[in-house]
Design an enzyme around this catalytic site. Structure first.
Site, PDB file in Angstrom:
ATOM      1  N   ASN A  12      50.694  44.712  31.320  1.00  0.00           N
ATOM      2  CA  ASN A  12      51.702  45.774  31.404  1.00  0.00           C
ATOM      3  C   ASN A  12      53.042  45.131  31.759  1.00  0.00           C
ATOM      4  O   ASN A  12      53.238  44.700  32.885  1.00  0.00           O
ATOM      5  CB  ASN A  12      51.260  46.782  32.488  1.00  0.00           C
ATOM      6  CG  ASN A  12      52.321  47.827  32.783  1.00  0.00           C
ATOM      7  OD1 ASN A  12      53.274  47.996  32.010  1.00  0.00           O
ATOM      8  ND2 ASN A  12      52.169  48.530  33.897  1.00  0.00           N
ATOM      9  N   TRP A  13      53.937  45.101  30.783  1.00  0.00           N
ATOM     10  CA  TRP A  13      55.220  44.404  30.999  1.00  0.00           C
ATOM     11  C   TRP A  13      56.235  45.243  31.764  1.00  0.00           C
ATOM     12  O   TRP A  13      57.302  44.776  32.101  1.00  0.00           O
ATOM     13  CB  TRP A  13      55.802  43.968  29.657  1.00  0.00           C
ATOM     14  CG  TRP A  13      55.089  42.794  29.045  1.00  0.00           C
ATOM     15  CD1 TRP A  13      54.013  42.112  29.560  1.00  0.00           C
ATOM     16  CD2 TRP A  13      55.401  42.165  27.800  1.00  0.00           C
ATOM     17  NE1 TRP A  13      53.665  41.097  28.720  1.00  0.00           N
ATOM     18  CE2 TRP A  13      54.484  41.105  27.627  1.00  0.00           C
ATOM     19  CE3 TRP A  13      56.366  42.390  26.806  1.00  0.00           C
ATOM     20  CZ2 TRP A  13      54.512  40.274  26.506  1.00  0.00           C
ATOM     21  CZ3 TRP A  13      56.382  41.559  25.686  1.00  0.00           C
ATOM     22  CH2 TRP A  13      55.470  40.516  25.543  1.00  0.00           C
ATOM     23  N   LYS A  14      55.940  46.517  31.957  1.00  0.00           N
ATOM     24  CA  LYS A  14      56.866  47.420  32.676  1.00  0.00           C
ATOM     25  C   LYS A  14      58.269  47.332  32.045  1.00  0.00           C
ATOM     26  O   LYS A  14      58.367  47.283  30.834  1.00  0.00           O
ATOM     27  CB  LYS A  14      56.852  47.068  34.166  1.00  0.00           C
ATOM     28  CG  LYS A  14      55.419  46.993  34.718  1.00  0.00           C
ATOM     29  CD  LYS A  14      55.333  46.890  36.199  1.00  0.00           C
ATOM     30  CE  LYS A  14      53.864  46.842  36.615  1.00  0.00           C
ATOM     31  NZ  LYS A  14      53.661  46.855  38.034  1.00  0.00           N
ATOM     32  N   GLU A 173      43.765  50.945  40.177  1.00  0.00           N
ATOM     33  CA  GLU A 173      44.885  50.151  40.676  1.00  0.00           C
ATOM     34  C   GLU A 173      45.285  50.655  42.054  1.00  0.00           C
ATOM     35  O   GLU A 173      46.049  51.623  42.160  1.00  0.00           O
ATOM     36  CB  GLU A 173      46.082  50.287  39.732  1.00  0.00           C
ATOM     37  CG  GLU A 173      45.839  49.756  38.348  1.00  0.00           C
ATOM     38  CD  GLU A 173      47.131  49.260  37.703  1.00  0.00           C
ATOM     39  OE1 GLU A 173      47.172  48.093  37.327  1.00  0.00           O
ATOM     40  OE2 GLU A 173      48.102  50.033  37.623  1.00  0.00           O
ATOM     41  N   GLY A 179      52.108  44.662  42.551  1.00  0.00           N
ATOM     42  CA  GLY A 179      53.367  43.935  42.718  1.00  0.00           C
ATOM     43  C   GLY A 179      53.593  43.435  44.130  1.00  0.00           C
ATOM     44  O   GLY A 179      54.709  43.045  44.478  1.00  0.00           O
ATOM     45  N   SER A 219      48.185  42.847  41.422  1.00  0.00           N
ATOM     46  CA  SER A 219      48.395  41.434  41.770  1.00  0.00           C
ATOM     47  C   SER A 219      47.301  40.506  41.252  1.00  0.00           C
ATOM     48  O   SER A 219      46.915  39.554  41.927  1.00  0.00           O
ATOM     49  CB  SER A 219      48.576  41.277  43.291  1.00  0.00           C
ATOM     50  OG  SER A 219      49.727  41.981  43.725  1.00  0.00           O
ATOM     51  N   GLY A 240      50.337  43.096  35.674  1.00  0.00           N
ATOM     52  CA  GLY A 240      51.784  43.215  35.525  1.00  0.00           C
ATOM     53  C   GLY A 240      52.426  41.841  35.492  1.00  0.00           C
ATOM     54  O   GLY A 240      52.450  41.159  34.465  1.00  0.00           O
ATOM     55  N   GLY A 241      52.912  41.387  36.656  1.00  0.00           N
ATOM     56  CA  GLY A 241      53.686  40.140  36.770  1.00  0.00           C
ATOM     57  C   GLY A 241      53.082  38.953  36.031  1.00  0.00           C
ATOM     58  O   GLY A 241      53.793  38.244  35.303  1.00  0.00           O
TER      59      GLY A 241
HETATM   60  P1  PGA Z   1      50.963  43.615  39.138  1.00  0.00           P
HETATM   61  O1  PGA Z   1      51.039  45.027  38.396  1.00  0.00           O
HETATM   62  O2  PGA Z   1      49.918  42.797  38.428  1.00  0.00           O
HETATM   63  O3  PGA Z   1      52.339  43.015  38.992  1.00  0.00           O
HETATM   64  O4  PGA Z   1      50.597  43.881  40.549  1.00  0.00           O
HETATM   65  C1  PGA Z   1      49.865  45.661  37.968  1.00  0.00           C
HETATM   66  C2  PGA Z   1      50.186  46.988  37.348  1.00  0.00           C
HETATM   67  O5  PGA Z   1      51.078  47.682  37.822  1.00  0.00           O
HETATM   68  O6  PGA Z   1      49.544  47.389  36.357  1.00  0.00           O
END
Ligand code: PGA
Length: 261
Positions: A12-14, A173, A179, A219, A240-241
């Site tokens: 998920n690149w947001k 999640e 994050g 994370s 995400g990250g």
């Molecule tokens: P993160 O995000 O891996 O940066 O914690 C996960 C997400 O929001 O799907």
């Protein structure tokens, strides 16, 4: 290790990576990737870029990487400034969509009821929906994790028995892990995933419970993914990250391949 539902790694690149970076990402990924990773059909990959990069991603991604949208409205068209619809996405060949991410709930007024409307409409239009659920830190600390998940599962997840083809993918999640660098331990993740599987069993029957993939998100990195994927009820990760760089996304895919055995 037995992974009856296979493994899905979804990035998920947001609000990151425009078309230029998207092109770079896929050109690097294509140089790294071994197509045999996907040969057994048990490893699946999906990248979920911001709307402005969907078309580029669809064009540049190798065929074994699915492209998904971060959000879509339940109506097919109309006066809904800032929203995307199923038909608009289908025109780009997009057939995966995320629903109910905690950032949408936290910052954009998404509720259980709007998440359900989105999920039901998009499933009805043939999409695969990754539906996110998870408790906040204070809910966990006050022992309400299961209560919150029970409510979210009951109120946001459409009738799963209508979608026995794996089109509904759940993503657990925990909001406190997103994050923050605070990943749930494999024990914490497995405990909740096991609880979710049980919940699905009770409400929808064994077959549906066994067929519905449940991803973990919060994370996840190439360093911690192995131990999470070892959990019997963790069917992949929503990342995400660590999904933003081709190298690190590739490392997550390798981990998925390894977990399938
Ligand atoms: P993160 O995000 O891996 O940066 O914690 C996960 C997400 O929001 O799907």
């Amino acid at each position: 290790m037995k992974k009856p539902r296979g493994i899905l790694i979804a990035g998920n690149w947001k609000m990151n990576q425009g078309p230029r970076e998207t092109e770079q990402f896929f050109s690097q990924l294509k140089q790294m990737i071994r197509p045999d990773l996907f040969q057994k059909d048990l490893l699946k990959a999906c990248v979920i870029p911001p709307a402005v990069s969907l078309e580029k991603a669809k064009k540049e991604a190798p065929s074994y990487v699915q492209i998904g949208a971060q959000n879509a409205h339940w109506e097919k068209k109309g006066a809904f400034t800032g929203e995307l619809s199923g038909p608009l996405l289908q025109e780009l060949g997009i057939s995966w969509v995320l629903a109910g991410h905690s950032e949408r709930r936290q910052y954009f007024g998404e509720t259980d009821s709007t998440v359900r409307k989105r999920a039901e409409s998009l499933l009805g239009q043939g999409f695969r929906v990754i539906l996110c659920i998870g408790e906040t830190r204070s809910e966990r600390e006050s022992g309400k994790t299961e209560e919150v998940l029970d409510r979210q599962l009951s109120e946001t997840v459409p009738n799963l028995n209508s979608y026995l083809d794996g089109r509904v993918i759940l993503a657990y999640e925990p909001v406190w892990a997103i994050g923050t660098g605070l990943t749930a331990t494999p024990e914490q993740a497995e405990q909740v995933h096991h609880w979710i599987r049980n919940f699905l069993h009770q409400k929808t029957g064994l077959k549906t419970a066994e067929q519905t993939p449940v991803l973990y998100g919060g994370s996840v990195t190439p360093e911690n993914i192995d131990s999470l994927l070892k959990c019997p009820n963790v069917d992949g990760a929503l990342v995400g990250g660590a999904s933003l760089k081709a190298e690190s996304f590739y490392a997550l895919l390798e981990a998925g391949y390894k977990a399938i055995g």
